[in-house]
Scaffold this motif. Structure first.
Motif: not given
Length: 239
Positions: A9-13, A25-27, A62-70, A219-222
């Motif tokens: 749910n990655l978002r950047k404004v 937008d909510n990737i 907003k949203g989460q970015i987890k790499i190797k559990g971090s 446009d910010g979407l996959i």
């Protein structure tokens, strides 16, 4: 197998005066260890912003970015810098070599921050430069090398110390077609040999064919995700 990189749910404004620009937008996306993944899109699509988020160079809205559990987005600047030094390498379009340093010194530099002794740094840097075909250019400075040679130095620097993840941001943007193919073969082969995760960001469809998966961003979407057959990659390399 669980994903090495998990994006939810990655978002950047961005705020520009009174205007809000939605770059992502909510990737949501997962990338596995050893995967060669390409983020493909035109200028302004959000692909570079996505790379910057995953690499911890920018914070998401907003949203989460987890790499190797971090959770990367939860780290402060000091923590994320240390994490990158230990786990990440970068290949840039503009090479980003220090002009007053030799090829050997440029490649050895990332290991200084890791506290690697000088003798070991130089040995490893020499090994990587030899691996990318520059064993006879160790003491040349960037101004004494062609664009293709400078990018090979950049590649050696990114892969030195065998980081688990390598980001390549428009790695062939300044290169001709022949050198582009050589560089892409080099990057993907090194990553494959060492089971490293390679994330390529590009606008070039011909570059994207070297990846296992292509993530089309618009446009910010996959927009879509394509898997590429290994035989297609090998045919491209043999052409």
């Amino acid at each position: 197998m669980s994903d090495l990189i998990e994006i939810k749910n990655l978002r950047k404004v961005y705020r520009m005066g009174n205007e809000r620009v939605v770059a992502l937008d909510n990737i949501s996306l997962g990338i596995k260890k050893g995967e060669c993944c390409c983020i493909l899109g035109t200028s302004g699509s959000g692909k570079s912003t996505l790379l910057n988020m995953i690499a911890g160079l920018e914070k998401p809205t907003k949203g989460q970015i987890k790499i190797k559990g971090s959770r990367i987005e939860k780290m402060n600047e000091k923590q994320v810098t240390k994490f990158r030094q230990k786990n990440v390498g970068f290949v840039f379009q503009s090479y980003n070599l220090l002009p007053n340093l030799t090829a050997l010194e440029n490649v050895a530099m990332p290991m200084i921050f890791g506290g690697v002794p000088k003798k070991k740094r130089e040995k490893e840097a020499k090994r990587m430069l030899t691996a990318v075909g520059l064993g006879d250019r160790l003491h040349h400075k960037p101004s004494q090398m062609s664009g293709g040679q400078q990018q090979r130095v950049s590649i050696a620097r990114a892969f030195v110390g065998t980081p688990e993840i390598v980001f390549a941001d428009e790695p062939t943007g300044n290169l001709d077609t022949k050198t582009t193919m050589e560089v892409m073969e080099l990057i993907t082969n090194i990553a494959k040999e060492n089971n490293q995760t390679l994330i390529i960001v590009t606008h070039d469809v011909e570059t994207s064919v070297y990846a296992n998966r292509v993530i089309h961003v618009r446009d910010g979407l996959i927009e879509s995700i394509d898997s590429i057959d290994k035989n297609e990659i090998e045919s491209k390399q043999e052409a």
